[in-house]
Design a protein around this motif. Structure first.
Motif, PDB file in Angstrom:
ATOM      1  N   MET A  70      15.362 -17.758  36.205  1.00 56.12           N
ATOM      2  CA  MET A  70      14.410 -17.094  35.324  1.00 56.12           C
ATOM      3  C   MET A  70      13.059 -17.120  36.015  1.00 56.12           C
ATOM      4  SD  MET A  70      14.930 -18.662  31.550  1.00 56.12           S
ATOM      5  CE  MET A  70      16.108 -19.964  31.891  1.00 56.12           C
ATOM      6  N   TYR A  71      12.333 -16.023  35.900  1.00 59.18           N
ATOM      7  CA  TYR A  71      10.946 -15.982  36.363  1.00 59.18           C
ATOM      8  C   TYR A  71      10.077 -15.731  35.140  1.00 59.18           C
ATOM      9  CZ  TYR A  71       6.547 -14.171  38.041  1.00 59.18           C
ATOM     10  OH  TYR A  71       5.219 -13.968  38.238  1.00 59.18           O
ATOM     11  N   ILE A  72       9.074 -16.576  34.937  1.00 55.28           N
ATOM     12  CA  ILE A  72       8.186 -16.460  33.788  1.00 55.28           C
ATOM     13  C   ILE A  72       6.757 -16.315  34.314  1.00 55.28           C
ATOM     14  CG2 ILE A  72       7.373 -17.560  31.677  1.00 55.28           C
ATOM     15  CD1 ILE A  72      10.121 -19.161  31.820  1.00 55.28           C
ATOM     16  N   PRO A  73       6.146 -15.136  34.111  1.00 54.87           N
ATOM     17  CA  PRO A  73       4.771 -14.944  34.588  1.00 54.87           C
ATOM     18  C   PRO A  73       3.789 -15.883  33.882  1.00 54.87           C
ATOM     19  CG  PRO A  73       5.811 -12.838  34.063  1.00 54.87           C
ATOM     20  CD  PRO A  73       6.709 -13.924  33.529  1.00 54.87           C
ATOM     21  N   LYS A  74       2.651 -16.106  34.510  1.00 55.05           N
ATOM     22  CA  LYS A  74       1.670 -17.024  33.924  1.00 55.05           C
ATOM     23  C   LYS A  74       1.213 -16.512  32.561  1.00 55.05           C
ATOM     24  CE  LYS A  74      -2.550 -15.359  36.129  1.00 55.05           C
ATOM     25  NZ  LYS A  74      -3.666 -15.745  36.974  1.00 55.05           N
ATOM     26  N   GLY A  75       1.044 -17.470  31.656  1.00 58.86           N
ATOM     27  CA  GLY A  75       0.540 -17.154  30.323  1.00 58.86           C
ATOM     28  C   GLY A  75       1.549 -16.583  29.344  1.00 58.86           C
ATOM     29  N   VAL A  76       2.803 -16.372  29.764  1.00 59.40           N
ATOM     30  CA  VAL A  76       3.812 -15.808  28.863  1.00 59.40           C
ATOM     31  C   VAL A  76       4.436 -16.942  28.053  1.00 59.40           C
ATOM     32  CG1 VAL A  76       6.036 -14.610  28.726  1.00 59.40           C
ATOM     33  CG2 VAL A  76       4.277 -13.816  30.333  1.00 59.40           C
ATOM     34  N   ARG A  77       4.324 -16.853  26.723  1.00 59.58           N
ATOM     35  CA  ARG A  77       4.905 -17.875  25.851  1.00 59.58           C
ATOM     36  C   ARG A  77       6.418 -17.722  25.850  1.00 59.58           C
ATOM     37  NH1 ARG A  77       1.878 -20.882  22.797  1.00 59.58           N
ATOM     38  NH2 ARG A  77       3.149 -20.837  20.921  1.00 59.58           N
ATOM     39  N   HIS A  78       7.107 -18.866  25.931  1.00 56.39           N
ATOM     40  CA  HIS A  78       8.566 -18.859  26.029  1.00 56.39           C
ATOM     41  C   HIS A  78       9.134 -20.158  25.478  1.00 56.39           C
ATOM     42  CE1 HIS A  78       7.012 -20.830  29.631  1.00 56.39           C
ATOM     43  NE2 HIS A  78       8.157 -21.484  29.706  1.00 56.39           N
ATOM     44  N   GLN A  79      10.417 -20.107  25.160  1.00 58.84           N
ATOM     45  CA  GLN A  79      11.127 -21.265  24.644  1.00 58.84           C
ATOM     46  C   GLN A  79      12.516 -21.258  25.242  1.00 58.84           C
ATOM     47  OE1 GLN A  79      12.305 -21.077  20.485  1.00 58.84           O
ATOM     48  NE2 GLN A  79      12.021 -23.291  20.286  1.00 58.84           N
ATOM     49  N   HIS A  80      12.959 -22.394  25.755  1.00 56.02           N
ATOM     50  CA  HIS A  80      14.323 -22.544  26.259  1.00 56.02           C
ATOM     51  C   HIS A  80      15.163 -23.179  25.158  1.00 56.02           C
ATOM     52  CE1 HIS A  80      11.769 -22.861  29.954  1.00 56.02           C
ATOM     53  NE2 HIS A  80      12.625 -21.943  30.337  1.00 56.02           N
ATOM     54  N   VAL A  81      16.335 -22.603  24.872  1.00 53.04           N
ATOM     55  CA  VAL A  81      17.200 -23.089  23.806  1.00 53.04           C
ATOM     56  C   VAL A  81      18.603 -23.301  24.361  1.00 53.04           C
ATOM     57  CG1 VAL A  81      18.146 -22.619  21.508  1.00 53.04           C
ATOM     58  CG2 VAL A  81      15.879 -21.733  22.124  1.00 53.04           C
ATOM     59  N   ASN A  82      19.175 -24.480  24.129  1.00 54.65           N
ATOM     60  CA  ASN A  82      20.558 -24.728  24.524  1.00 54.65           C
ATOM     61  C   ASN A  82      21.453 -24.221  23.395  1.00 54.65           C
ATOM     62  OD1 ASN A  82      23.109 -25.653  25.128  1.00 54.65           O
ATOM     63  ND2 ASN A  82      22.458 -27.706  25.675  1.00 54.65           N
ATOM     64  N   THR A  83      22.167 -23.128  23.643  1.00 56.20           N
ATOM     65  CA  THR A  83      23.073 -22.555  22.644  1.00 56.20           C
ATOM     66  C   THR A  83      24.522 -22.929  22.923  1.00 56.20           C
ATOM     67  OG1 THR A  83      23.267 -20.513  23.926  1.00 56.20           O
ATOM     68  CG2 THR A  83      21.554 -20.580  22.215  1.00 56.20           C
ATOM     69  N   GLY A  84      24.743 -23.721  23.952  1.00 49.98           N
ATOM     70  CA  GLY A  84      26.101 -24.069  24.364  1.00 49.98           C
ATOM     71  C   GLY A  84      26.598 -25.358  23.735  1.00 49.98           C
ATOM     72  N   ARG A  85      27.773 -25.786  24.204  1.00 52.44           N
ATOM     73  CA  ARG A  85      28.416 -26.996  23.681  1.00 52.44           C
ATOM     74  C   ARG A  85      28.300 -28.178  24.627  1.00 52.44           C
ATOM     75  NH1 ARG A  85      34.293 -25.155  21.980  1.00 52.44           N
ATOM     76  NH2 ARG A  85      34.430 -25.470  24.212  1.00 52.44           N
TER      77      ARG A  85
END
Length: 124
Positions: A91-106
């Protein structure tokens, strides 16, 4: 000098989100200006148990790249857009971009993060 680093040998991994249900994760920071004298980069490994997530956050002055070692999940934007990811993806996330990582797996999600220039980890 080249450093070969075992993230699990870090003297004190950080727990983030302990007081915020659903946002618990363990962070093994292995590179930054204090730990290795890095001039531009901060990096490490975050482990999310199933159902756990980061807070919605940004790095105001830093670009970020993530690599998923194992597990699966979604990255969520401030607008609620959800993009799935799986093992061995970036994943590439530009500076200042709000984001959240979520574990949806088992299974646990192992996410390698690198961002630069230096910034702070989210508080939760």
């Amino acid at each position: 000098m080249i450093h070969v680093i075992d993230p699990f040998a870090v003297e004190r991994p950080l727990w983030l989100g302990l007081d915020d249900e659903g946002h618990r994760r363990k962070v093994y920071k292995v590179v930054d200006e204090r730990l290795r004298g890095a001039e531009f980069l901060t990096g490490g490994l975050t482990i999310f148990e199933p159902g756990e997530a980061s807070s919605l956050h940004d790095h105001p002055e830093s670009e970020e790249i993530n690599f998923i070692v194992k597990g699966s999940g979604e990255v969520v934007t401030e607008e609620g857009e959800r993009t799935p990811f799986g093992p061995h993806t970036f994943m590439y996330i530009p500076k200042g971009v709000r984001h959240q990582h979520v574990n949806t797996g088992r299974e646990p999600l192992w996410l390698v993060f690198v961002y630069g220039p230096h910034g702070t980890l989210p508080a939760t």
